[in-house]
Motif scaffolding. Sequence first.
Motif, PDB file in Angstrom:
ATOM      1  N   SER A  14       3.088   1.063 -18.083  1.00  0.00           N
ATOM      2  CA  SER A  14       2.484   2.398 -18.099  1.00  0.00           C
ATOM      3  C   SER A  14       1.421   2.534 -17.031  1.00  0.00           C
ATOM      4  O   SER A  14       1.326   3.577 -16.360  1.00  0.00           O
ATOM      5  CB  SER A  14       1.879   2.700 -19.474  1.00  0.00           C
ATOM      6  OG  SER A  14       2.889   2.789 -20.441  1.00  0.00           O
ATOM      7  N   LEU A  15       0.618   1.485 -16.845  1.00  0.00           N
ATOM      8  CA  LEU A  15      -0.418   1.532 -15.813  1.00  0.00           C
ATOM      9  C   LEU A  15       0.189   1.540 -14.413  1.00  0.00           C
ATOM     10  O   LEU A  15      -0.300   2.236 -13.515  1.00  0.00           O
ATOM     11  CB  LEU A  15      -1.392   0.365 -15.979  1.00  0.00           C
ATOM     12  CG  LEU A  15      -2.345   0.485 -17.165  1.00  0.00           C
ATOM     13  CD1 LEU A  15      -3.121  -0.806 -17.359  1.00  0.00           C
ATOM     14  CD2 LEU A  15      -3.285   1.663 -16.982  1.00  0.00           C
ATOM     15  N   GLN A  17       3.021   2.861 -13.636  1.00  0.00           N
ATOM     16  CA  GLN A  17       3.519   4.230 -13.461  1.00  0.00           C
ATOM     17  C   GLN A  17       2.363   5.184 -13.180  1.00  0.00           C
ATOM     18  O   GLN A  17       2.464   6.072 -12.341  1.00  0.00           O
ATOM     19  CB  GLN A  17       4.289   4.690 -14.706  1.00  0.00           C
ATOM     20  CG  GLN A  17       4.882   6.078 -14.559  1.00  0.00           C
ATOM     21  CD  GLN A  17       5.912   6.153 -13.445  1.00  0.00           C
ATOM     22  OE1 GLN A  17       6.852   5.373 -13.423  1.00  0.00           O
ATOM     23  NE2 GLN A  17       5.747   7.086 -12.527  1.00  0.00           N
ATOM     24  N   TYR A  18       1.237   4.990 -13.875  1.00  0.00           N
ATOM     25  CA  TYR A  18       0.040   5.811 -13.666  1.00  0.00           C
ATOM     26  C   TYR A  18      -0.422   5.714 -12.211  1.00  0.00           C
ATOM     27  O   TYR A  18      -0.680   6.731 -11.568  1.00  0.00           O
ATOM     28  CB  TYR A  18      -1.060   5.353 -14.630  1.00  0.00           C
ATOM     29  CG  TYR A  18      -2.407   5.980 -14.393  1.00  0.00           C
ATOM     30  CD1 TYR A  18      -2.645   7.311 -14.714  1.00  0.00           C
ATOM     31  CD2 TYR A  18      -3.452   5.234 -13.868  1.00  0.00           C
ATOM     32  CE1 TYR A  18      -3.889   7.887 -14.502  1.00  0.00           C
ATOM     33  CE2 TYR A  18      -4.700   5.803 -13.657  1.00  0.00           C
ATOM     34  CZ  TYR A  18      -4.912   7.135 -13.974  1.00  0.00           C
ATOM     35  OH  TYR A  18      -6.147   7.689 -13.777  1.00  0.00           O
ATOM     36  N   ASP A  21       1.999   7.473  -9.920  1.00  0.00           N
ATOM     37  CA  ASP A  21       1.828   8.922 -10.008  1.00  0.00           C
ATOM     38  C   ASP A  21       0.583   9.392  -9.262  1.00  0.00           C
ATOM     39  O   ASP A  21       0.564  10.496  -8.721  1.00  0.00           O
ATOM     40  CB  ASP A  21       1.745   9.375 -11.465  1.00  0.00           C
ATOM     41  CG  ASP A  21       3.067   9.221 -12.212  1.00  0.00           C
ATOM     42  OD1 ASP A  21       4.112   9.013 -11.555  1.00  0.00           O
ATOM     43  OD2 ASP A  21       3.044   9.287 -13.457  1.00  0.00           O
ATOM     44  N   PRO A  27      -8.317   6.260  -9.048  1.00  0.00           N
ATOM     45  CA  PRO A  27      -8.505   6.550 -10.472  1.00  0.00           C
ATOM     46  C   PRO A  27      -9.991   6.565 -10.821  1.00  0.00           C
ATOM     47  O   PRO A  27     -10.815   5.974 -10.125  1.00  0.00           O
ATOM     48  CB  PRO A  27      -7.788   5.382 -11.161  1.00  0.00           C
ATOM     49  CG  PRO A  27      -7.852   4.270 -10.183  1.00  0.00           C
ATOM     50  CD  PRO A  27      -7.810   4.914  -8.829  1.00  0.00           C
ATOM     51  N   MET A  30     -10.702   4.807 -15.869  1.00  0.00           N
ATOM     52  CA  MET A  30      -9.415   4.295 -16.305  1.00  0.00           C
ATOM     53  C   MET A  30      -9.511   3.556 -17.646  1.00  0.00           C
ATOM     54  O   MET A  30      -8.656   3.738 -18.524  1.00  0.00           O
ATOM     55  CB  MET A  30      -8.842   3.365 -15.237  1.00  0.00           C
ATOM     56  CG  MET A  30      -7.393   3.052 -15.433  1.00  0.00           C
ATOM     57  SD  MET A  30      -6.739   2.122 -14.041  1.00  0.00           S
ATOM     58  CE  MET A  30      -7.045   0.466 -14.581  1.00  0.00           C
ATOM     59  N   CYS A  37      -6.043   6.616 -25.226  1.00  0.00           N
ATOM     60  CA  CYS A  37      -4.590   6.732 -25.415  1.00  0.00           C
ATOM     61  C   CYS A  37      -4.047   5.750 -26.438  1.00  0.00           C
ATOM     62  O   CYS A  37      -3.084   6.055 -27.147  1.00  0.00           O
ATOM     63  CB  CYS A  37      -3.866   6.516 -24.086  1.00  0.00           C
ATOM     64  SG  CYS A  37      -4.088   7.826 -22.900  1.00  0.00           S
TER      65      CYS A  37
END
Length: 81
Positions: A14-15, A17-18, A21, A27, A30, A37
């Motif tokens: 997930s990180l 992908q973050y 993105d 960031p 974070m 989340c």
Amino acid sequence: MKKNNILEDSVRLSLEQYFSDLGDTDPSDMYEMVIRCVERPILEVAMERAHQNQSKAAQMLGMTRNTLRKKLIFHKLISLD
């Protein structure tokens, strides 16, 4: 032999992908974002497993009932009574 941790792997993916993105954007906050989340579903699952018993859920989570209650209120999982 390395034992895979599916939760750790999910967070890592997930990180990644973050960051993908974000592109070239840096960031900010974070750590706080990840905690927010992850904390809510942890609380939801613990309360479900404890059949909405806050004392039991707090024990499962390794925190006091008062701390759990504050977190439940913060995440709007219970209301102030």
